[in-house]
Design an enzyme around this catalytic site. Structure first.
Site, PDB file in Angstrom:
ATOM      1  N   HIS A 105       0.848  -1.201   0.000  1.00 58.83           N
ATOM      2  CA  HIS A 105       0.000   0.000   0.000  1.00 58.83           C
ATOM      3  C   HIS A 105       0.877   1.242   0.000  1.00 58.83           C
ATOM      4  O   HIS A 105       1.988   1.230   0.518  1.00 58.83           O
ATOM      5  CB  HIS A 105      -0.949   0.020   1.200  1.00 58.83           C
ATOM      6  CG  HIS A 105      -0.257  -0.126   2.520  1.00 58.83           C
ATOM      7  ND1 HIS A 105       0.132  -1.349   3.010  1.00 58.83           N
ATOM      8  CD2 HIS A 105       0.129   0.795   3.434  1.00 58.83           C
ATOM      9  CE1 HIS A 105       0.725  -1.186   4.176  1.00 58.83           C
ATOM     10  NE2 HIS A 105       0.757   0.111   4.462  1.00 58.83           N
ATOM     11  N   HIS A 107       0.773   5.267   1.172  1.00 59.53           N
ATOM     12  CA  HIS A 107       0.112   6.319   1.952  1.00 59.53           C
ATOM     13  C   HIS A 107       0.104   7.606   1.125  1.00 59.53           C
ATOM     14  O   HIS A 107       1.149   7.982   0.558  1.00 59.53           O
ATOM     15  CB  HIS A 107       0.884   6.607   3.238  1.00 59.53           C
ATOM     16  CG  HIS A 107       0.964   5.462   4.193  1.00 59.53           C
ATOM     17  ND1 HIS A 107       0.152   5.373   5.306  1.00 59.53           N
ATOM     18  CD2 HIS A 107       1.743   4.352   4.215  1.00 59.53           C
ATOM     19  CE1 HIS A 107       0.457   4.262   5.976  1.00 59.53           C
ATOM     20  NE2 HIS A 107       1.411   3.623   5.343  1.00 59.53           N
TER      21      HIS A 107
END
Ligand code: AMP
Length: 141
Positions: A105, A107
């Site tokens: 992932h 941010h």
């Protein structure tokens, strides 16, 4: 390669399968983006490829290419939605680098001059605030 296997039961895999809720802001065939529940600043969101990998180290470069294009789209939308001075994009690989959830992932965090980031994985945000912030980003997409 990181050497460690991908765990199908990590929390983002559960979000991708729809087993637990999230405040979604964007979805296509390859990518999902949703609000971070412990935001380091208002508008903090996460961009997650649907394909499984622990992190950048074991990811397919073709998946990375698709994902980073969506990271750019979401960074532009978050900056517009929150009228921020800048946008911080971060990505951690393994525990030593600060990773806590083992599905790749990115941010995306709107940032303003002179406003320090709140702690990583700090305080859970109110669901209504997350819902409203997700709407702001969606409106800017
Ligand atoms: P990291 O693995 O260190 O890059 O960070 C994982 C991020 O996921 C942290 O910023 C957490 O606040 C966030 N997080 C953990 N659980 C959830 C969840 N259920 N929904 C959205 N964000 C989450």
């Amino acid at each position: 390669m990181s050497g460690q296997p991908y765990d199908e039961n990590n929390i983002f895999a559960k979000i991708l399968r729809g087993e637990i809720p999230s405040h979604k802001v964007y979805e296509d065939d390859h990518t999902l983006a949703f609000m971070d529940v412990m935001p380091q600043a208002p508008g903090h969101l996460l961009v997650v490829p649907k394909a499984p990998s622990r992190n950048l180290l074991d990811a397919d470069p073709a998946v990375l290419a698709k994902t980073i294009a969506i990271v750019q789209k979401l960074a532009q939308a978050a900056q517009e939605a929150f009228e921020s001075d800048g946008v911080f994009v971060a990505q951690f690989n393994e525990a030593a680098a600060g990773q806590t959830v083992y599905h790749l992932h990115f941010h995306v965090i709107p940032r303003n001059e002179g406003e320090p980031l709140k702690p990583h994985s700090g305080k859970m945000e109110d669901g209504e605030v997350l819902r409203a912030n997700a709407e702001k980003v969606k409106a800017a997409l």
